[in-house]
Motif scaffolding. Structure first.
Motif, mmCIF file in Angstrom:
data_model
loop_
_atom_site.group_PDB
_atom_site.id
_atom_site.type_symbol
_atom_site.label_atom_id
_atom_site.label_comp_id
_atom_site.label_asym_id
_atom_site.label_seq_id
_atom_site.Cartn_x
_atom_site.Cartn_y
_atom_site.Cartn_z
ATOM 1 N N ALA A 243 27.886 42.652 47.768
ATOM 2 C CA ALA A 243 26.917 41.795 48.453
ATOM 3 C C ALA A 243 27.667 40.642 49.100
ATOM 4 C CB ALA A 243 25.893 41.261 47.444
ATOM 5 N N GLU A 244 27.131 40.128 50.193
ATOM 6 C CA GLU A 244 27.761 38.996 50.887
ATOM 7 C C GLU A 244 27.990 37.826 49.937
ATOM 8 O OE1 GLU A 244 28.915 38.593 53.991
ATOM 9 O OE2 GLU A 244 28.368 40.596 54.673
ATOM 10 N N ASP A 245 27.061 37.601 49.003
ATOM 11 C CA ASP A 245 27.132 36.456 48.090
ATOM 12 C C ASP A 245 27.565 36.864 46.674
ATOM 13 O OD1 ASP A 245 24.839 37.851 47.405
ATOM 14 O OD2 ASP A 245 23.566 36.074 47.264
ATOM 15 N N VAL A 246 28.376 37.911 46.565
ATOM 16 C CA VAL A 246 28.831 38.398 45.267
ATOM 17 C C VAL A 246 29.438 37.259 44.448
ATOM 18 C CG1 VAL A 246 31.129 39.113 46.104
ATOM 19 C CG2 VAL A 246 30.130 40.236 44.094
ATOM 20 N N ARG A 247 29.144 37.267 43.155
ATOM 21 C CA ARG A 247 29.709 36.283 42.224
ATOM 22 C C ARG A 247 30.814 36.992 41.434
ATOM 23 N NH1 ARG A 247 24.286 36.276 40.906
ATOM 24 N NH2 ARG A 247 24.920 36.793 38.798
ATOM 25 N N TRP A 248 32.026 36.474 41.535
ATOM 26 C CA TRP A 248 33.199 37.112 40.931
ATOM 27 C C TRP A 248 33.673 36.248 39.777
ATOM 28 C CZ3 TRP A 248 34.431 41.772 42.947
ATOM 29 C CH2 TRP A 248 35.588 42.396 42.478
ATOM 30 N N GLU A 249 33.769 36.820 38.592
ATOM 31 C CA GLU A 249 34.160 36.089 37.376
ATOM 32 C C GLU A 249 33.257 34.875 37.164
ATOM 33 O OE1 GLU A 249 35.934 37.581 35.363
ATOM 34 O OE2 GLU A 249 37.278 38.818 36.531
ATOM 35 N N ASP A 250 31.966 35.093 37.276
ATOM 36 C CA ASP A 250 30.974 34.035 37.129
ATOM 37 C C ASP A 250 30.642 33.863 35.647
ATOM 38 O OD1 ASP A 250 29.087 32.126 37.808
ATOM 39 O OD2 ASP A 250 27.514 33.604 38.186
ATOM 40 N N TRP A 251 31.350 32.951 34.996
ATOM 41 C CA TRP A 251 31.199 32.692 33.563
ATOM 42 C C TRP A 251 30.740 31.253 33.343
ATOM 43 C CZ3 TRP A 251 32.274 36.407 29.894
ATOM 44 C CH2 TRP A 251 33.010 37.516 30.311
ATOM 45 N N ALA A 252 29.971 31.034 32.290
ATOM 46 C CA ALA A 252 29.648 29.664 31.889
ATOM 47 C C ALA A 252 30.892 29.009 31.286
ATOM 48 C CB ALA A 252 28.510 29.657 30.871
ATOM 49 N N ASP A 253 31.690 29.792 30.555
ATOM 50 C CA ASP A 253 32.915 29.275 29.947
ATOM 51 C C ASP A 253 33.834 30.454 29.668
ATOM 52 O OD1 ASP A 253 34.710 27.436 28.871
ATOM 53 O OD2 ASP A 253 33.809 27.551 26.871
ATOM 54 N N ASN A 254 35.098 30.315 30.033
ATOM 55 C CA ASN A 254 36.064 31.385 29.863
ATOM 56 C C ASN A 254 37.439 30.741 29.695
ATOM 57 O OD1 ASN A 254 38.204 33.212 31.051
ATOM 58 N ND2 ASN A 254 36.487 34.641 30.968
ATOM 59 N N PHE A 255 38.150 31.072 28.626
ATOM 60 C CA PHE A 255 39.435 30.429 28.354
ATOM 61 C C PHE A 255 40.485 30.749 29.409
ATOM 62 C CE2 PHE A 255 37.606 29.099 24.479
ATOM 63 C CZ PHE A 255 38.394 28.065 24.003
ATOM 64 N N ARG B 198 39.782 28.301 32.054
ATOM 65 C CA ARG B 198 40.244 26.973 31.635
ATOM 66 C C ARG B 198 41.752 26.849 31.839
ATOM 67 N NH1 ARG B 198 37.733 25.302 25.802
ATOM 68 N NH2 ARG B 198 35.542 25.754 26.217
ATOM 69 N N ALA B 199 42.475 27.958 31.591
ATOM 70 C CA ALA B 199 43.938 27.961 31.732
ATOM 71 C C ALA B 199 44.374 28.206 33.173
ATOM 72 C CB ALA B 199 44.537 29.030 30.815
ATOM 73 N N ASP B 200 43.420 28.392 34.070
ATOM 74 C CA ASP B 200 43.654 28.621 35.497
ATOM 75 C C ASP B 200 44.507 29.862 35.784
ATOM 76 O OD1 ASP B 200 43.085 27.999 38.153
ATOM 77 O OD2 ASP B 200 44.958 26.886 38.390
ATOM 78 N N VAL B 201 44.204 30.942 35.072
ATOM 79 C CA VAL B 201 44.847 32.230 35.361
ATOM 80 C C VAL B 201 44.383 32.649 36.759
ATOM 81 C CG1 VAL B 201 45.017 34.652 34.689
ATOM 82 C CG2 VAL B 201 44.982 32.865 32.926
ATOM 83 N N PRO B 202 45.308 32.810 37.701
ATOM 84 C CA PRO B 202 44.919 33.009 39.103
ATOM 85 C C PRO B 202 43.945 34.165 39.346
ATOM 86 C CG PRO B 202 47.256 32.562 38.970
ATOM 87 C CD PRO B 202 46.762 32.721 37.554
ATOM 88 N N TRP B 203 44.135 35.288 38.688
ATOM 89 C CA TRP B 203 43.273 36.446 38.936
ATOM 90 C C TRP B 203 41.964 36.383 38.164
ATOM 91 C CZ3 TRP B 203 48.098 36.490 36.780
ATOM 92 C CH2 TRP B 203 48.201 36.795 35.423
ATOM 93 N N MET B 204 41.802 35.390 37.289
ATOM 94 C CA MET B 204 40.560 35.259 36.523
ATOM 95 C C MET B 204 39.691 34.092 37.000
ATOM 96 S SD MET B 204 40.484 37.772 34.352
ATOM 97 C CE MET B 204 39.174 37.223 33.275
ATOM 98 N N ARG B 205 40.063 33.456 38.101
ATOM 99 C CA ARG B 205 39.294 32.322 38.615
ATOM 100 C C ARG B 205 37.908 32.760 39.097
ATOM 101 N NH1 ARG B 205 44.305 30.429 42.134
ATOM 102 N NH2 ARG B 205 45.437 29.302 40.511
ATOM 103 N N ARG B 206 36.957 31.860 38.951
ATOM 104 C CA ARG B 206 35.617 32.092 39.493
ATOM 105 C C ARG B 206 35.710 32.064 41.015
ATOM 106 N NH1 ARG B 206 32.265 28.284 36.956
ATOM 107 N NH2 ARG B 206 31.620 29.919 35.543
ATOM 108 N N ARG B 207 35.076 33.048 41.651
ATOM 109 C CA ARG B 207 35.073 33.123 43.112
ATOM 110 C C ARG B 207 33.671 33.501 43.578
ATOM 111 N NH1 ARG B 207 40.101 34.823 41.462
ATOM 112 N NH2 ARG B 207 41.829 33.948 42.649
ATOM 113 N N GLY B 208 33.408 33.220 44.846
ATOM 114 C CA GLY B 208 32.119 33.582 45.411
ATOM 115 C C GLY B 208 32.275 34.250 46.763
ATOM 116 N N GLY B 209 31.382 35.167 47.041
ATOM 117 C CA GLY B 209 31.345 35.852 48.325
ATOM 118 C C GLY B 209 32.457 36.880 48.482
#
Length: 149
Positions: A36-48, A51-62
């Motif tokens: 979907a155009e507005d896909v939510r990728w790694e959309d978590w309320a909290d994820n360690f 928090r550690a800023d693992v590049p491939w686990m970052r929250r993304r949108g679209g």
């Protein structure tokens, strides 16, 4: 389940199967077209891992955010990527994955993961989450080989 609109359990499972096939052949535009155009990728309320800023686990949108994820994963040296099982419900598909990868920076992880794909009413993927051993991913992002004992 509606078969006319291409949505429902079997159609969603087929979409996820086709997505992994496109990923395997490096056809990222085909993967992005399933989102979907507005896909939510790694959309978590909290994820360690986030928090550690693992590049491939970052929250993304679209789709642009998803493309950014695939750009990062494209830099992995993937020794193994196996889809072990695909299980489908009315609005979600879960894939059991085995992966062994060396990430940029030299870290390595071998993990057994669950990928959860959520679908909208039009049959497009609206959300994706990786359920992973976050400790392995954090360590690999920091350069560790988590396959060593």
């Amino acid at each position: 389940m509606s078969t006319e609109s291409g949505t429902g359990t079997a159609a969603h499972a087929a979409t996820v199967g086709a997505l992994y096939a496109a990923f395997a052949r490096g056809d990222i535009p085909a993967v992005l077209d399933m989102l979907a155009e507005d896909v939510r990728w790694e959309d978590w309320a909290d994820n360690f891992a986030q928090r550690a800023d693992v590049p491939w686990m970052r929250r993304r949108g679209g789709r642009d955010g998803a493309a950014e994820f695939f750009g990062i994963v494209g830099g992995f040296d993937i020794g193994e990527f196996a889809v072990l099982e695909i299980m489908a419900g009315e609005s979600q598909v879960v894939a059991e994955i085995s992966i062994d990868a060396v990430v940029p920076g030299g870290g390595r992880f071998r993990d057994e993961e669950l990928h959860v794909w959520s679908f909208d009413g039009s049959g497009k993927i609206s959300r994706m989450r990786h359920y992973v051993d976050t400790a392995k991913h954090i360590a690999a992002a920091n350069g560790a080989d988590t396959t060593s004992r």
